[in-house]
Design a protein around this motif. Structure first.
Motif, PDB file in Angstrom:
ATOM      1  N   LEU A  93       5.566  54.173  16.199  1.00 31.22           N
ATOM      2  CA  LEU A  93       5.446  52.715  16.260  1.00 31.22           C
ATOM      3  C   LEU A  93       4.438  52.207  15.235  1.00 31.22           C
ATOM      4  O   LEU A  93       4.636  51.155  14.617  1.00 31.22           O
ATOM      5  CB  LEU A  93       5.029  52.282  17.665  1.00 31.22           C
ATOM      6  N   GLY A  94       3.355  52.972  15.054  1.00 27.64           N
ATOM      7  CA  GLY A  94       2.354  52.577  14.068  1.00 27.64           C
ATOM      8  C   GLY A  94       2.905  52.569  12.658  1.00 27.64           C
ATOM      9  O   GLY A  94       2.639  51.653  11.874  1.00 27.64           O
ATOM     10  N   MET A  95       3.707  53.592  12.318  1.00 20.85           N
ATOM     11  CA  MET A  95       4.303  53.654  10.988  1.00 20.85           C
ATOM     12  C   MET A  95       5.296  52.523  10.774  1.00 20.85           C
ATOM     13  O   MET A  95       5.315  51.882   9.718  1.00 20.85           O
ATOM     14  CB  MET A  95       4.980  55.012  10.788  1.00 20.85           C
ATOM     15  N   ILE A  96       6.117  52.242  11.809  1.00 23.40           N
ATOM     16  CA  ILE A  96       7.099  51.158  11.687  1.00 23.40           C
ATOM     17  C   ILE A  96       6.393  49.804  11.598  1.00 23.40           C
ATOM     18  O   ILE A  96       6.786  48.931  10.811  1.00 23.40           O
ATOM     19  CB  ILE A  96       8.062  51.186  12.888  1.00 23.40           C
ATOM     20  N   ALA A  97       5.334  49.625  12.393  1.00 22.55           N
ATOM     21  CA  ALA A  97       4.591  48.369  12.363  1.00 22.55           C
ATOM     22  C   ALA A  97       3.938  48.148  11.003  1.00 22.55           C
ATOM     23  O   ALA A  97       3.929  47.029  10.473  1.00 22.55           O
ATOM     24  CB  ALA A  97       3.534  48.361  13.462  1.00 22.55           C
ATOM     25  N   THR A  98       3.416  49.221  10.420  1.00 22.38           N
ATOM     26  CA  THR A  98       2.756  49.113   9.113  1.00 22.38           C
ATOM     27  C   THR A  98       3.729  48.662   8.040  1.00 22.38           C
ATOM     28  O   THR A  98       3.437  47.751   7.254  1.00 22.38           O
ATOM     29  CB  THR A  98       2.137  50.467   8.714  1.00 22.38           C
ATOM     30  N   ILE A  99       4.899  49.282   8.003  1.00 22.67           N
ATOM     31  CA  ILE A  99       5.877  48.919   6.977  1.00 22.67           C
ATOM     32  C   ILE A  99       6.433  47.526   7.231  1.00 22.67           C
ATOM     33  O   ILE A  99       6.738  46.774   6.296  1.00 22.67           O
ATOM     34  CB  ILE A  99       7.021  49.969   6.901  1.00 22.67           C
ATOM     35  N   SER A 100       6.556  47.120   8.508  1.00 24.52           N
ATOM     36  CA  SER A 100       7.043  45.791   8.838  1.00 24.52           C
ATOM     37  C   SER A 100       6.071  44.722   8.344  1.00 24.52           C
ATOM     38  O   SER A 100       6.485  43.696   7.797  1.00 24.52           O
ATOM     39  CB  SER A 100       7.257  45.650  10.344  1.00 24.52           C
ATOM     40  N   LEU A 101       4.785  44.974   8.538  1.00 25.38           N
ATOM     41  CA  LEU A 101       3.770  44.022   8.072  1.00 25.38           C
ATOM     42  C   LEU A 101       3.775  43.923   6.559  1.00 25.38           C
ATOM     43  O   LEU A 101       3.577  42.831   5.993  1.00 25.38           O
ATOM     44  CB  LEU A 101       2.392  44.450   8.567  1.00 25.38           C
ATOM     45  N   GLN A 102       3.981  45.067   5.888  1.00 25.10           N
ATOM     46  CA  GLN A 102       4.032  45.051   4.420  1.00 25.10           C
ATOM     47  C   GLN A 102       5.206  44.251   3.918  1.00 25.10           C
ATOM     48  O   GLN A 102       5.116  43.542   2.912  1.00 25.10           O
ATOM     49  CB  GLN A 102       4.110  46.484   3.893  1.00 25.10           C
TER      50      GLN A 102
END
Length: 205
Positions: free
Chosen positions: A193-202
Motif C-alpha cells: 500500500l505504501g508503494m502504491i500510495a507513493t506512486i499515486s501521489l507522484q
C-alpha cells in the motif's frame, strides 16, 4: 582495502534492516521449513545479483522516472497479492511432505524470491547509489565487490531461513506460526500500500 571494508559494512547493515525479502523468507521458512525456504533465498540473491550487475555496468534504466514508477506500481500490487495470501493462508509446516512436493515448493519459492527482489525498487536504488560511490573503480574491483555482495545476501538469507525454519525453531514457534505468518502478511500489505500510495501521489503532483 579500506574501501572494501566500507562497502562491505554498508551493504551488511542494509541487509540487517527487515524488509520485504525478510518477511518472505521468514514466512516461507516457518511454513515449509528452511530447505524449501532456500529457494526464496536463492531467488532473492539472484535478483540482487541482477541489480548489482546492472548498476556496476552503468545500466541505470531504473533511475528513469517512468521505469521506476512502473516497477514501484507492479511491486506494490505483487506485495498486496502475496500479503493477502499470507494472511488467508492456513498452511502449517509438514515435516513428512513428499520429496516431489518439496521440490515443487522449492521452485515456487525461487520464483517468488526473484519476483520479490526485482519488484523492490529500493534494492535497485541502493545498488545504484553504491555504484555511484564506486565510480572510477577498476572493473576487476567491481566484479569482486559484486561477487562478495551476492554471496553475503545469499548467506544471510539462508541463515535467517535456518534460524526460523529449523526443526528446533519450529518446535518452539509451532503454536504461533499461524499468527506470525499473518503478521508477515500484514507487513507485506502495508509495504504494498505504501508503494502504491507513493506512486499515486507522484502522479497527482
Amino acid at each position: 582495502m579500506e574501501q572494501f571494508v566500507a562497502v562491505a559494512v554498508a551493504h551488511f547493515l542494509a541487509l540487517l534492516i527487515p524488509g520485504v525479502d525478510f518477511f518472505l523468507i521468514a514466512r516461507t521458512a516457518m511454513t515449509s521449513g528452511w530447505r524449501a525456504a532456500t529457494g526464496a533465498c536463492l531467488g532473492i540473491a539472484t535478483a540482487n545479483g541482477i541489480f548489482i550487475a546492472a548498476a556496476f555496468s552503468g545500466l541505470s534504466l531504473i533511475s528513469h522516472p517512468t521505469v521506476l514508477a512502473v516497477i514501484q506500481l507492479a511491486g506494490g500490487v505483487f506485495l498486496l497479492h502475496i500479503g493477502v495470501a499470507f494472511i488467508r493462508s492456513k498452511a502449517r509446516f509438514d515435516p513428512d511432505q513428499k520429496p516431489g512436493i518439496a521440490q515443487a515448493t522449492w521452485m515456487k519459492n525461487f520464483g517468488l524470491g526473484i519476483a520479490s527482489g526485482l519488484l523492490n525498487p529500493k534494492n535497485a536504488l541502493f545498488y545504484l547509489s553504491l555504484a555511484a560511490a564506486l565510480a572510477g573503480a577498476p572493473p576487476l574491483t567491481l566484479i569482486v565487490y559484486g561477487a562478495w555482495m551476492f554471496t553475503i545476501v545469499l548467506a544471510w538469507d539462508v541463515f535467517v531461513a535456518i534460524a526460523l525454519g529449523s526443526q528446533r525453531a519450529l518446535t518452539r514457534l509451532g503454536r504461533i506460526v499461524p499468527w506470525l505468518t499473518r503478521a508477515a502478511g500484514g507487513f507485506l500489505v502495508l509495504f504494498g500500500l505504501g508503494m502504491i500510495a507513493t506512486i499515486s501521489l507522484q502522479l497527482l503532483t
